[in-house]
Write an enzyme that holds these catalytic residues in place. Structure first.
Site, PDB file in Angstrom:
ATOM      1  N   LYS A  39      95.757  75.868 -12.432  1.00  0.00           N
ATOM      2  CA  LYS A  39      95.584  74.778 -13.400  1.00  0.00           C
ATOM      3  C   LYS A  39      95.195  73.480 -12.695  1.00  0.00           C
ATOM      4  CE  LYS A  39      95.842  72.283 -17.183  1.00  0.00           C
ATOM      5  NZ  LYS A  39      97.036  72.101 -18.020  1.00  0.00           N
TER       6      LYS A  39
ATOM      7  N   LYS B 289      97.751  62.209 -14.897  1.00  0.00           N
ATOM      8  CA  LYS B 289      98.899  62.972 -14.385  1.00  0.00           C
ATOM      9  C   LYS B 289      98.434  64.213 -13.637  1.00  0.00           C
ATOM     10  CE  LYS B 289     101.949  66.483 -15.987  1.00  0.00           C
ATOM     11  NZ  LYS B 289     102.306  67.314 -17.139  1.00  0.00           N
TER      12      LYS B 289
END
Length: 302
Positions: free
Chosen positions: A175, A250
């Site tokens: 990811k 983030k």
């Protein structure tokens, strides 16, 4: 297919995902500390508990969709005055974390779960709110082979692609690499549109060329940062997310942590992180991440 599922985290992504499980006939009990998120999930048919512990009581699968790795670890192990879910769960409970967190935090969560006699799977997602609502997400899964075989049919109720990336933490590793590509490619697409505007070609012309040439990418053809060419993109809704700038920032900082820990000589990823930090400073935290095109235009003197 499964026993009862505790779904913890019913926000923009978690709420639709939990609702899709209910629609598919699964027994789901959810929890979110924010009343609006809980109410929205309830409207999707999700039974909502009064606490995470209440939702997890008796569940065979505890699914978390949270914003930070420390939240996952605190929920598992408990905090001062609050018993952790690992201590209260029945033996062999499957803890399924679909949050996007640090690779090391995912492996720490896996170790905590297995040491307590449970099982753990990390399965972060790609596809944004549109994918969550349409059950078209991609799941990147870090798991033992047996646990992957068990959880795959469940994930397929919420997504269209489920990829076994390896052992614990591998889903998060995939990811973070994927989203570094996404962040950098969105910036490149935005800069190209602003350059095209300066050179006197319309957005529609540039899209028509690039979408059918070597510049084709998801950031262009699905999440196009200018209104018009892709009617479903957030640009047509004044950059209502979608996938927020705060979440992209983030994820890029998770990539920076991974870059630092591995010694990779990356330059584009860190620059993308810097640009998204600046986008947040200019009000982009709750706008779709494609809205960074407005920052680029501003710096270019429009």
């Amino acid at each position: 297919m499964t026993g009862r599922i505790a779904f913890l985290g019913l926000g923009h992504m978690g709420g639709p995902m939990a609702g899709n499980l209910v629609t598919a006939g699964q027994e789901v009990v959810g929890f979110d500390p924010f009343p609006a998120a809980a109410d929205a999930a309830r409207a999707r048919g999700v039974e909502v508990a009064g606490s995470a512990q209440e939702a997890a009581d008796g569940a065979s699968i505890v699914l978390t969709m949270l914003q930070a790795g420390q939240q996952v670890l605190d929920l598992y192990r408990g905090t001062e005055g609050q018993k952790g879910l690992l201590a209260g769960a029945g033996p062999g409970t499957l803890f399924l974390d679909c949050s996007t967190i640090n690779v090391d935090e995912a492996r720490e969560a896996a170790a905590a779960a297995t040491d307590a006699g449970h099982r753990f799977v990390d399965a972060p997602v790609s596809g944004g709110v549109v994918g969550a609502e349409g059950a078209t997400l991609t799941f990147m899964v870090g798991a033992d082979d047996g646990d992957f075989d068990q959880v795959r049919p469940l994930l397929e109720l919420m997504g269209k692609r489920v990829v076994h990336c390896g052992g614990h933490g591998s889903g998060q590793a995939a990811k973070v690499c994927n989203n570094m590509i996404l962040g950098a490619s969105m910036i490149a697409v935005c800069e190209a549109f602003v350059l095209g505007e300066k050179l006197g070609i319309t957005d529609e012309v540039l899209f028509d060329v690039a979408a059918h040439a070597s510049g084709q990418c998801w950031a262009l053809t699905t999440n196009c940062p200018v209104p018009g060419p892709v009617p479903t993109s957030p640009a047509n809704r004044n950059y209502e997310p979608g996938f927020t700038g705060a979440l992209m920032a983030k994820d890029l900082h998770l990539a920076l942590q991974a870059i630092a820990s591995t010694g990779v000589a990356a330059q584009i990823g860190p620059l993308a992180a810097k640009m998204y930090d600046e986008f947040l400073e200019h009000g982009g935290a709750q706008r779709d991440f494609s809205g960074i095109i407005t920052d680029i235009r501003d710096r270019s003197g429009r």
